[in-house]
Design a protein around this motif. Structure first.
Motif, PDB file in Angstrom:
ATOM      1  N   SER A   1       3.217  -4.875  -8.715  1.00  0.00           N
ATOM      2  CA  SER A   1       2.612  -3.720  -9.267  1.00  0.00           C
ATOM      3  C   SER A   1       3.304  -3.395  -9.581  1.00  0.00           C
ATOM      4  CB  SER A   1       1.873  -2.293  -7.716  1.00  0.00           C
ATOM      5  OG  SER A   1       1.177  -2.993  -6.869  1.00  0.00           O
TER       6      SER A   1
ATOM      7  N   ARG B   1       5.658 -12.926  -1.265  1.00  0.00           N
ATOM      8  CA  ARG B   1       5.450 -13.973  -1.990  1.00  0.00           C
ATOM      9  C   ARG B   1       6.551 -14.864  -2.353  1.00  0.00           C
ATOM     10  NH1 ARG B   1       4.766  -8.297  -4.790  1.00  0.00           N
ATOM     11  NH2 ARG B   1       5.788  -8.194  -2.433  1.00  0.00           N
TER      12      ARG B   1
ATOM     13  N   GLY C   1       1.659 -10.152   3.494  1.00  0.00           N
ATOM     14  CA  GLY C   1       1.828 -11.143   2.404  1.00  0.00           C
ATOM     15  C   GLY C   1       3.268 -11.070   1.956  1.00  0.00           C
TER      16      GLY C   1
ATOM     17  N   PHE D   1      -0.906 -15.662  -7.676  1.00  0.00           N
ATOM     18  CA  PHE D   1      -0.445 -14.635  -6.920  1.00  0.00           C
ATOM     19  C   PHE D   1       1.077 -14.019  -6.868  1.00  0.00           C
ATOM     20  CE2 PHE D   1      -4.810 -14.466  -6.165  1.00  0.00           C
ATOM     21  CZ  PHE D   1      -5.307 -14.191  -7.232  1.00  0.00           C
TER      22      PHE D   1
ATOM     23  N   LEU E   1       3.469 -11.848  -8.385  1.00  0.00           N
ATOM     24  CA  LEU E   1       2.644 -10.576  -9.203  1.00  0.00           C
ATOM     25  C   LEU E   1       2.649  -9.657  -7.868  1.00  0.00           C
ATOM     26  CD1 LEU E   1       0.461  -9.613 -10.792  1.00  0.00           C
ATOM     27  CD2 LEU E   1      -1.154  -9.957  -8.925  1.00  0.00           C
TER      28      LEU E   1
ATOM     29  N   SER F   1       2.256  -0.003  -0.474  1.00  0.00           N
ATOM     30  CA  SER F   1       1.928   1.424  -1.600  1.00  0.00           C
ATOM     31  C   SER F   1       0.777   1.401  -2.016  1.00  0.00           C
ATOM     32  CB  SER F   1       3.371   1.389  -2.101  1.00  0.00           C
ATOM     33  OG  SER F   1       4.223   1.245  -1.440  1.00  0.00           O
ATOM     34  N   PHE F   2       0.109  -0.526  -2.191  1.00  0.00           N
ATOM     35  CA  PHE F   2      -0.539  -0.843  -3.245  1.00  0.00           C
ATOM     36  C   PHE F   2      -0.357   0.744  -4.154  1.00  0.00           C
ATOM     37  CE2 PHE F   2      -1.691  -1.201   1.088  1.00  0.00           C
ATOM     38  CZ  PHE F   2      -2.369  -2.436   0.836  1.00  0.00           C
TER      39      PHE F   2
ATOM     40  N   TYR G   1      -3.384  -3.905   7.956  1.00  0.00           N
ATOM     41  CA  TYR G   1      -2.077  -4.103   6.382  1.00  0.00           C
ATOM     42  C   TYR G   1      -1.712  -2.940   5.537  1.00  0.00           C
ATOM     43  CZ  TYR G   1      -1.846  -6.347   1.888  1.00  0.00           C
ATOM     44  OH  TYR G   1      -1.525  -6.785   0.447  1.00  0.00           O
TER      45      TYR G   1
HETATM   46  P1  ADP Z   1       4.326  -4.060  -4.393  1.00  0.00           P
HETATM   47  O1  ADP Z   1       5.572  -4.781  -4.026  1.00  0.00           O
HETATM   48  O2  ADP Z   1       3.251  -5.577  -5.708  1.00  0.00           O
HETATM   49  O3  ADP Z   1       4.262  -3.159  -5.205  1.00  0.00           O
HETATM   50  P2  ADP Z   1       3.321  -3.291  -1.501  1.00  0.00           P
HETATM   51  O4  ADP Z   1       4.117  -2.269  -1.578  1.00  0.00           O
HETATM   52  O5  ADP Z   1       1.520  -2.611  -2.303  1.00  0.00           O
HETATM   53  O6  ADP Z   1       2.928  -4.479  -2.946  1.00  0.00           O
HETATM   54  O7  ADP Z   1       3.213  -4.585  -0.080  1.00  0.00           O
HETATM   55  C1  ADP Z   1       1.603  -4.562  -0.035  1.00  0.00           C
HETATM   56  C2  ADP Z   1       1.843  -6.129   0.995  1.00  0.00           C
HETATM   57  O8  ADP Z   1       1.413  -6.947   0.126  1.00  0.00           O
HETATM   58  C3  ADP Z   1       3.576  -6.529   1.209  1.00  0.00           C
HETATM   59  O9  ADP Z   1       3.485  -7.553   2.485  1.00  0.00           O
HETATM   60  C4  ADP Z   1       3.655  -7.802   0.003  1.00  0.00           C
HETATM   61  O10 ADP Z   1       4.821  -8.085   0.549  1.00  0.00           O
HETATM   62  C5  ADP Z   1       2.168  -7.921  -0.138  1.00  0.00           C
HETATM   63  N1  ADP Z   1       1.542  -8.125  -1.334  1.00  0.00           N
HETATM   64  C6  ADP Z   1       2.079  -8.041  -2.532  1.00  0.00           C
HETATM   65  N2  ADP Z   1       1.673  -8.261  -3.680  1.00  0.00           N
HETATM   66  C7  ADP Z   1       0.922  -9.642  -3.272  1.00  0.00           C
HETATM   67  C8  ADP Z   1       0.792 -10.633  -4.114  1.00  0.00           C
HETATM   68  N3  ADP Z   1       0.787 -10.953  -5.193  1.00  0.00           N
HETATM   69  N4  ADP Z   1       0.607 -12.668  -3.125  1.00  0.00           N
HETATM   70  C9  ADP Z   1       0.759 -12.391  -1.941  1.00  0.00           C
HETATM   71  N5  ADP Z   1       1.211 -10.743  -1.044  1.00  0.00           N
HETATM   72  C10 ADP Z   1       1.333  -9.087  -1.987  1.00  0.00           C
END
Ligand code: ADP
Length: 161
Positions: free
Chosen positions: A128, A90, A88, A123, A126, A9-10, A6
Motif C-alpha cells: 500500500s 512477499r 501473505g 505482486f 507491491l 491495514s488495507f 486475514y
Molecule cells: P501493506 O504492507 O501493503 O500495507 P497490510 O499491512 O495491509 O499491507 O498487509 C496485510 C497482509 O497482506 C500482510 O500479511 C501482508 O504480508 C499481505 N500483503 C500485502 N501486500 C501483499 C502482496 N502484494 N502480495 C501478497 N501479500 C500481501
C-alpha cells in the motif's frame, strides 16, 4: 465450519491483497478480512473507508466477510471462532516479523495457527505504501489497485497534494 481471518491495514486494498483473499477464500468455509486498527499509523483512508472499499471489491465473493477490530488479533480470532490467521508473504523482509507474530499469536491462543500464502510474482513488490508513493507521481495504477477503488484513491491523492 473452517473460519480464517486475514488481517491487515488495507490502506488501501491492493491487487496483491485481493489475490490473497481470492486464493484463501477457496481453502476455508469462511474468510474474514479484518482491518486492524493500529494507532501507530497515520492512514490515508479512515477505518470506515477502508472497510467500505474492501466490501466493494469483495462483493462477488460469497464466503468473504469484511470486519474491523481494535482488540488483539488472537482475541479477535477466538471471538469469531477462527482457528487460522492467513498472511501473505512477499519479499524475505516480511518473514522475520511475520514469523515472530505467528509464534506470539499461537502463544496467546494455542488454538490458533498462522498459514502463509506466498505472493504471486507480479505482486511480490507491491505494498500500500508503494502505491501511495506512485500515485503522487501520476503513475498508471491499474496493475496495482482494484479498478473499483482507483477513483477513490485519485480523489484522495489530489485532495492531499
Ligand atoms: P501493506 O504492507 O501493503 O500495507 P497490510 O499491512 O495491509 O499491507 O498487509 C496485510 C497482509 O497482506 C500482510 O500479511 C501482508 O504480508 C499481505 N500483503 C500485502 N501486500 C501483499 C502482496 N502484494 N502480495 C501478497 N501479500 C500481501
Amino acid at each position: 465450519m473452517s473460519i480464517a481471518v486475514y488481517p491487515g491495514s488495507f490502506d488501501p486494498v491492493t491487487k496483491g491483497h485481493l489475490n490473497i483473499i481470492a486464493r484463501a477464500a477457496k481453502s476455508f468455509d469462511r474468510l474474514i478480512v479484518c482491518v486492524m486498527v493500529n494507532s501507530d499509523k497515520h492512514p490515508m483512508f479512515t477505518l470506515e473507508e477502508r472497510v467500505e472499499m474492501l466490501r466493494r471489491v469483495t462483493a462477488g465473493m460469497d464466503n468473504v466477510e469484511v470486519d474491523y477490530s481494535d482488540i488483539l488479533l488472537a482475541e479477535y480470532a477466538r471471538s469469531r471462532g477462527a482457528h487460522v490467521i492467513v498472511k501473505g508473504l512477499r519479499v524475505i523482509s516480511d518473514f522475520e516479523r511475520e514469523f515472530q507474530m505467528a509464534i506470539i499469536n499461537h502463544k496467546l491462543n494455542p488454538e490458533l495457527d498462522t498459514m502463509f500464502l506466498t505472493a504471486e510474482h507480479q505482486f511480490m513488490y507491491l505494498s500500500s505504501s508503494i502505491v501511495k508513493e506512485m500515485g503522487r507521481y501520476q503513475a498508471d495504477l491499474e496493475d496495482f489497485l482494484p479498478e473499483e477503488i482507483i477513483p477513490d484513491f485519485l480523489a484522495r491523492i489530489h485532495n492531499t497534494n
